[in-house]
Design a protein around this motif. Structure first.
Motif, mmCIF file in Angstrom:
data_model
loop_
_atom_site.group_PDB
_atom_site.id
_atom_site.type_symbol
_atom_site.label_atom_id
_atom_site.label_comp_id
_atom_site.label_asym_id
_atom_site.label_seq_id
_atom_site.Cartn_x
_atom_site.Cartn_y
_atom_site.Cartn_z
ATOM 1 N N TRP A 157 -1.767 12.205 -2.787
ATOM 2 C CA TRP A 157 -1.883 10.743 -2.858
ATOM 3 C C TRP A 157 -2.932 10.231 -1.884
ATOM 4 C CZ3 TRP A 157 -0.411 7.587 -6.498
ATOM 5 C CH2 TRP A 157 0.650 7.942 -7.342
ATOM 6 N N GLN A 158 -3.001 10.830 -0.710
ATOM 7 C CA GLN A 158 -4.031 10.441 0.254
ATOM 8 C C GLN A 158 -5.425 10.703 -0.307
ATOM 9 O OE1 GLN A 158 -2.820 12.617 3.850
ATOM 10 N NE2 GLN A 158 -2.592 10.633 4.864
ATOM 11 N N ASP A 159 -5.586 11.858 -0.948
ATOM 12 C CA ASP A 159 -6.900 12.243 -1.470
ATOM 13 C C ASP A 159 -7.368 11.316 -2.581
ATOM 14 O OD1 ASP A 159 -6.945 14.324 0.303
ATOM 15 O OD2 ASP A 159 -6.367 15.858 -1.149
ATOM 16 N N ILE B 191 2.429 18.583 -0.053
ATOM 17 C CA ILE B 191 1.206 18.594 -0.858
ATOM 18 C C ILE B 191 1.114 17.328 -1.695
ATOM 19 C CG2 ILE B 191 1.007 21.104 -0.942
ATOM 20 C CD1 ILE B 191 2.259 20.995 -3.753
ATOM 21 N N TYR B 192 2.267 16.739 -2.018
ATOM 22 C CA TYR B 192 2.263 15.517 -2.820
ATOM 23 C C TYR B 192 1.697 14.355 -2.017
ATOM 24 C CZ TYR B 192 5.191 18.189 -5.997
ATOM 25 O OH TYR B 192 5.663 19.150 -6.856
ATOM 26 N N PHE B 193 2.123 14.237 -0.780
ATOM 27 C CA PHE B 193 1.602 13.162 0.070
ATOM 28 C C PHE B 193 0.103 13.329 0.275
ATOM 29 C CE2 PHE B 193 0.606 10.976 3.999
ATOM 30 C CZ PHE B 193 1.253 9.766 3.821
ATOM 31 N N LYS B 194 -0.336 14.564 0.490
ATOM 32 C CA LYS B 194 -1.763 14.811 0.674
ATOM 33 C C LYS B 194 -2.540 14.464 -0.597
ATOM 34 C CE LYS B 194 -5.157 18.237 2.158
ATOM 35 N NZ LYS B 194 -6.134 17.822 1.132
ATOM 36 N N TYR C 205 -3.022 9.239 -20.728
ATOM 37 C CA TYR C 205 -2.140 9.260 -19.560
ATOM 38 C C TYR C 205 -2.356 10.576 -18.812
ATOM 39 C CZ TYR C 205 0.367 4.988 -20.468
ATOM 40 O OH TYR C 205 0.690 3.662 -20.623
ATOM 41 N N CYS C 206 -2.283 10.484 -17.490
ATOM 42 C CA CYS C 206 -2.619 11.654 -16.669
ATOM 43 C C CYS C 206 -1.697 11.749 -15.460
ATOM 44 C CB CYS C 206 -4.072 11.548 -16.201
ATOM 45 S SG CYS C 206 -4.390 10.085 -15.168
ATOM 46 N N ARG C 207 -1.751 12.895 -14.809
ATOM 47 C CA ARG C 207 -1.072 13.053 -13.526
ATOM 48 C C ARG C 207 -1.706 12.056 -12.552
ATOM 49 N NH1 ARG C 207 1.344 17.831 -11.709
ATOM 50 N NH2 ARG C 207 0.232 18.973 -13.331
ATOM 51 N N ASP C 208 -0.911 11.243 -11.908
ATOM 52 C CA ASP C 208 -1.451 10.147 -11.098
ATOM 53 C C ASP C 208 -2.468 10.613 -10.055
ATOM 54 O OD1 ASP C 208 0.621 7.479 -11.381
ATOM 55 O OD2 ASP C 208 1.356 9.416 -12.069
ATOM 56 N N THR C 209 -2.217 11.766 -9.463
ATOM 57 C CA THR C 209 -3.094 12.247 -8.398
ATOM 58 C C THR C 209 -4.218 13.139 -8.907
ATOM 59 O OG1 THR C 209 -1.524 14.050 -8.017
ATOM 60 C CG2 THR C 209 -1.321 12.091 -6.615
ATOM 61 N N ASN C 210 -4.296 13.334 -10.232
ATOM 62 C CA ASN C 210 -5.352 14.196 -10.771
ATOM 63 C C ASN C 210 -5.840 13.710 -12.136
ATOM 64 O OD1 ASN C 210 -7.148 16.281 -11.225
ATOM 65 N ND2 ASN C 210 -5.580 17.768 -11.802
ATOM 66 N N PRO C 211 -6.514 12.556 -12.182
ATOM 67 C CA PRO C 211 -7.033 12.072 -13.466
ATOM 68 C C PRO C 211 -8.166 12.933 -14.024
ATOM 69 C CG PRO C 211 -7.828 10.695 -11.664
ATOM 70 C CD PRO C 211 -6.814 11.632 -11.074
ATOM 71 N N ASP C 212 -8.797 13.729 -13.164
ATOM 72 C CA ASP C 212 -9.959 14.522 -13.594
ATOM 73 C C ASP C 212 -9.596 15.524 -14.691
ATOM 74 O OD1 ASP C 212 -11.415 13.146 -11.761
ATOM 75 O OD2 ASP C 212 -11.556 14.778 -10.299
ATOM 76 N N GLU C 213 -8.374 16.050 -14.648
ATOM 77 C CA GLU C 213 -7.944 17.048 -15.627
ATOM 78 C C GLU C 213 -7.975 16.465 -17.045
ATOM 79 O OE1 GLU C 213 -4.193 20.152 -16.259
ATOM 80 O OE2 GLU C 213 -4.067 18.541 -14.788
ATOM 81 N N HIS D 143 0.858 -1.185 0.000
ATOM 82 C CA HIS D 143 0.000 0.000 0.000
ATOM 83 C C HIS D 143 0.892 1.232 0.000
ATOM 84 C CE1 HIS D 143 -2.899 3.011 1.099
ATOM 85 N NE2 HIS D 143 -3.862 2.135 1.060
ATOM 86 N N GLN D 144 0.764 2.019 -1.049
ATOM 87 C CA GLN D 144 1.673 3.146 -1.266
ATOM 88 C C GLN D 144 1.673 4.131 -0.108
ATOM 89 O OE1 GLN D 144 3.614 3.446 -3.854
ATOM 90 N NE2 GLN D 144 4.438 5.464 -3.452
ATOM 91 N N ILE D 145 0.520 4.393 0.453
ATOM 92 C CA ILE D 145 0.434 5.436 1.470
ATOM 93 C C ILE D 145 1.034 4.980 2.788
ATOM 94 C CG2 ILE D 145 -1.157 6.904 2.763
ATOM 95 C CD1 ILE D 145 -0.930 7.564 -0.200
ATOM 96 N N SER D 146 0.738 3.768 3.211
ATOM 97 C CA SER D 146 1.157 3.324 4.538
ATOM 98 C C SER D 146 2.564 2.744 4.574
ATOM 99 C CB SER D 146 0.178 2.273 5.068
ATOM 100 O OG SER D 146 0.169 1.135 4.235
#
Length: 291
Positions: free
Chosen positions: A22-24, A17-20, A197-205, A4-7
């Motif tokens: 990934w958490q989001d 902000i990067y860690f946050k 392909y997208c920014r891993d933490t922001n696929p919505d863009e 698990h990437q986060i833990s």
């Protein structure tokens, strides 16, 4: 038992902000496939380092070096735009050809899996460019650049007017799946598939861009087949190997299931990891050549 990437991230800066970010996004990620490279001994140490640097904003781009006072500007040395991790791995126009190869490799894997899955008979068209990258012996079954039925009158095939739209359009989706629903009300369902392909933490863009990419084509399709229903299927892939739950669900919807789905998700993960390294090497080679 997945990592698990986060833990279990080694040496993570949990206040960034990067860690946050990934958490989001964590709840939307399929963690079984998104971090396979971490536990894979075949992942070269330099590549492992680059992926982790990218994921947490530590890739030595001009933006990062400027922030730590080791570069006079944050401008990309190749194109002059603001540099950064996402720019270096996905957005710099100087690396466009490598980005195309990454997209095509993922598209080829998805196309092959769909062509061998439960919905293969409904696969009408692909703009992934198979013939440009694979030898003729590797192209089998439905794996074609453009698949045109011999008989427009077959009940499972698209109306001739709809085919004309695609034949005359410069905007062609990565995949097109057509299903003819026959019942009290007969209509055609067009699944317009786009792979990005997208920014891993922001696929919505990138999802938002995909939602408008084929607007004109879809409008023409509605005019050619007024009773049709059209669904946009946007398959997002994180540039550092993130696999989203939505991506897995869409691929399953497209007929890729069971062991074939597991194999495809692994392939897509490792394709992203491989090309992150390729993009970085290409970038550094160009910078070296220009200095």
């Amino acid at each position: 038992h997945h990592i698990h990437q986060i833990s279990k991230l080694p040496h993570a800066h949990t206040d960034t902000i990067y860690f946050k970010a990934w958490q989001d996004i964590s709840k939307n990620i399929d963690h079984r496939y998104s971090h396979l490279f971490l536990g894979d001994r075949s992942t070269e140490p330099w590549l492992l380092k680059k992926v982790m640097q990218y994921r947490y904003g530590l890739l030595p781009t001009q933006k990062y070096l400027h922030r730590i006072k080791k570069a006079p500007t944050d401008a990309c040395p190749l194109c002059g735009r603001q540099d950064g991790g996402q720019h270096a791995i996905s957005a710099c126009p100087a690396l466009y050809q490598t980005a195309i190869l990454r997209h095509n490799a993922a598209g080829a894997a998805i196309l092959q899996a769909v062509s061998q899955g439960g919905e293969s008979a409904k696969l009408m068209l692909s703009d992934i460019g198979m013939k440009k990258r694979l030898p003729p012996s590797a192209i089998t079954g439905n794996m074609h650049n453009l698949r045109l039925p011999n008989d427009y009158q077959l009940p499972t095939c698209m109306p001739a007017a709809a085919w004309k739209v695609f034949e005359n359009s410069t905007s062609v989706p990565d995949l097109l799946i057509y299903t003819r629903h026959i019942g009290e009300k007969t209509y055609g369902l067009y699944d317009v598939v786009e792979i990005k392909y997208c920014r891993d933490t922001n696929p919505d863009e990138q999802t938002a861009r995909a939602m408008t990419q084929h607007d004109q084509l879809i409008e023409q399709l509605k005019q050619a087949d007024p009773e049709a229903k059209i669904r946009r299927v946007n398959i997002m892939l994180g540039v550092s190997g993130t696999i989203y739950k939505d991506t897995a669900a869409w691929l399953e919807y497209l007929g890729v299931q069971g062991p074939a789905l597991k194999k495809l998700l692994r392939t897509l993960h490792y394709n992203a990891i491989k090309y992150l390294g390729s993009m970085w090497k290409h970038r550094m080679a160009l910078i070296s050549r220009n200095t």
